[in-house]
Enzyme design. Sequence first.
Site, mmCIF file in Angstrom:
data_model
loop_
_atom_site.group_PDB
_atom_site.id
_atom_site.type_symbol
_atom_site.label_atom_id
_atom_site.label_comp_id
_atom_site.label_asym_id
_atom_site.label_seq_id
_atom_site.Cartn_x
_atom_site.Cartn_y
_atom_site.Cartn_z
ATOM 1 N N ALA A 86 0.862 -1.181 0.000
ATOM 2 C CA ALA A 86 0.000 0.000 0.000
ATOM 3 C C ALA A 86 0.894 1.225 0.000
ATOM 4 O O ALA A 86 1.806 1.333 0.826
ATOM 5 C CB ALA A 86 -0.907 0.003 1.232
ATOM 6 N N ALA A 87 0.649 2.127 -0.939
ATOM 7 C CA ALA A 87 1.510 3.291 -1.097
ATOM 8 C C ALA A 87 0.695 4.572 -0.986
ATOM 9 O O ALA A 87 -0.404 4.580 -0.443
ATOM 10 C CB ALA A 87 2.248 3.212 -2.433
ATOM 11 N N SER A 88 1.229 5.670 -1.548
ATOM 12 C CA SER A 88 0.620 6.971 -1.311
ATOM 13 C C SER A 88 -0.666 7.191 -2.086
ATOM 14 O O SER A 88 -1.567 7.873 -1.606
ATOM 15 C CB SER A 88 1.613 8.085 -1.656
ATOM 16 O OG SER A 88 2.082 7.939 -2.974
ATOM 17 N N GLN A 91 -2.911 0.880 -3.888
ATOM 18 C CA GLN A 91 -2.452 -0.352 -3.273
ATOM 19 C C GLN A 91 -2.363 -1.442 -4.337
ATOM 20 O O GLN A 91 -2.983 -1.346 -5.396
ATOM 21 C CB GLN A 91 -3.387 -0.783 -2.140
ATOM 22 C CG GLN A 91 -4.810 -1.078 -2.571
ATOM 23 C CD GLN A 91 -5.750 -1.245 -1.376
ATOM 24 O OE1 GLN A 91 -5.657 -0.512 -0.386
ATOM 25 N NE2 GLN A 91 -6.661 -2.208 -1.465
ATOM 26 N N VAL A 92 -1.563 -2.474 -4.048
ATOM 27 C CA VAL A 92 -1.257 -3.504 -5.053
ATOM 28 C C VAL A 92 -1.785 -4.858 -4.596
ATOM 29 O O VAL A 92 -1.541 -5.289 -3.458
ATOM 30 C CB VAL A 92 0.260 -3.586 -5.307
ATOM 31 C CG1 VAL A 92 0.573 -4.657 -6.349
ATOM 32 C CG2 VAL A 92 0.804 -2.234 -5.757
ATOM 33 N N LYS A 106 -2.466 -2.707 -9.530
ATOM 34 C CA LYS A 106 -2.407 -1.478 -8.727
ATOM 35 C C LYS A 106 -3.746 -0.765 -8.830
ATOM 36 O O LYS A 106 -4.197 -0.431 -9.928
ATOM 37 C CB LYS A 106 -1.261 -0.587 -9.203
ATOM 38 C CG LYS A 106 -1.092 0.669 -8.349
ATOM 39 C CD LYS A 106 0.313 1.268 -8.436
ATOM 40 C CE LYS A 106 0.618 1.849 -9.784
ATOM 41 N NZ LYS A 106 1.900 2.612 -9.771
ATOM 42 N N ASP A 238 11.385 8.374 -8.828
ATOM 43 C CA ASP A 238 10.975 8.016 -7.474
ATOM 44 C C ASP A 238 11.899 6.912 -6.959
ATOM 45 O O ASP A 238 11.757 5.752 -7.334
ATOM 46 C CB ASP A 238 9.520 7.535 -7.469
ATOM 47 C CG ASP A 238 9.020 7.216 -6.064
ATOM 48 O OD1 ASP A 238 9.822 7.296 -5.110
ATOM 49 O OD2 ASP A 238 7.834 6.874 -5.916
#
Length: 417
Positions: A86-88, A91-92, A106, A238
Amino acid sequence: MSAAQAERLAEGLCRMRGAALKIGQMLSLTDESMLPPQIAAVLERVRTQADIMPRRQLEKMMTAELGPDWRARLGGDAFEDTPVAAASIGQVHRSVLPDGRKVAIKVQYPGVAESIQSDINNLKRLLTIANFLPPGLYIDSLLAVAKEELTAECDYRQEAEKQERFRALAASDADFVVPSVVRELSTRRVLVSTWLDGMPIDQIVEQGYPQSVRNHVARKLLKLTIRELFEWRFMQTDPNWGNFFYDPATDRIGLLDFGAAREFPKAFVDDYLQLVWAAANKDSATIEKLSVKLGFLTGFESRVMTEAHVASGLVVGEPFSTEEPFDFRASGMTKRVAQYGSVFAEHRLSPPPNEVYSLHRKLAGAFFICIRMGAVMRCRDILADTYASYKWGPEEGAVASTAAPGAVVDVAPQQLR
């Protein structure tokens, strides 16, 4: 900040999505020697443990993007409801498609794209009221760039295009692999890619891999960073640890997350390579001259500002200034650059050019990876080979400039090593 305050900060950032969480995650990439241990631990949580979508919210998002039969299209029972990351902004999930392909899916958090403007404005208000940032940071310029980047990252169709472009560029390098996009299942808010085996590169340190492996992986990534900028002029900006997966079985590094990938103009890259080469050769006069040309300096700064700017550039150029293996961790690069921060805050006359916000984030991230790996390796040959083979001047088919290509720095062939 106390441990309890740090814990509350982490919990708050993990619940937030979009701009606020993105900034927390970027802070987590800082060299750990610059942060108190409890803060470093908190920011690591922010990087890896963003709150996930409730099941009902996930169902609603997937139905809106792929239709009511989305689960069957994505493999039925093979679709894992619990995300693997889970990112900014998303989520995957993992699944196996009906045709047998293993995939990563994603899914964007609902409302993230629409909240960017208000998130950025709220962040600016918070940072201003708290007097957290020095005036020399030029917060308006920084947040304007952040707003532009986040808006682009929220369009997974653009990211799919960038991923496929990067996949084509990396195909010529056996050290790297980029997953392919499953176009027919990807939308503006859902991106489906083939599954990538391996482990996040920070696990190389956590699992105690030997120095030789850490040097090997760090050198690959530093070489890739140089190649992205000076050969492809297309960079994934990134440097999150989770965007690089090392597979010991194949000795390859998988590359992920291309929402922040961007192109750099040829003229800018020409000048920037000259700048980096000047730093590697401890050429202070050329650093100053090119810094004005590129917009880092106006040419009217106080002497203390100009000298601090040049000195920090010389520190950053150190890995490329020697033929000997460079010890990233022992060098104390981060602290030595940071010592000039108060000078920059007080004496900077203008914000840096927009190109360098994402570029320097990636370059700093590449160095932080080398520091985190404890890498001790030769670096000069990477830059020297790039400089020797670089094609100066306008691209083929472009209108020629009246200036002589490569005229700023006159380097004899024997100096390249």
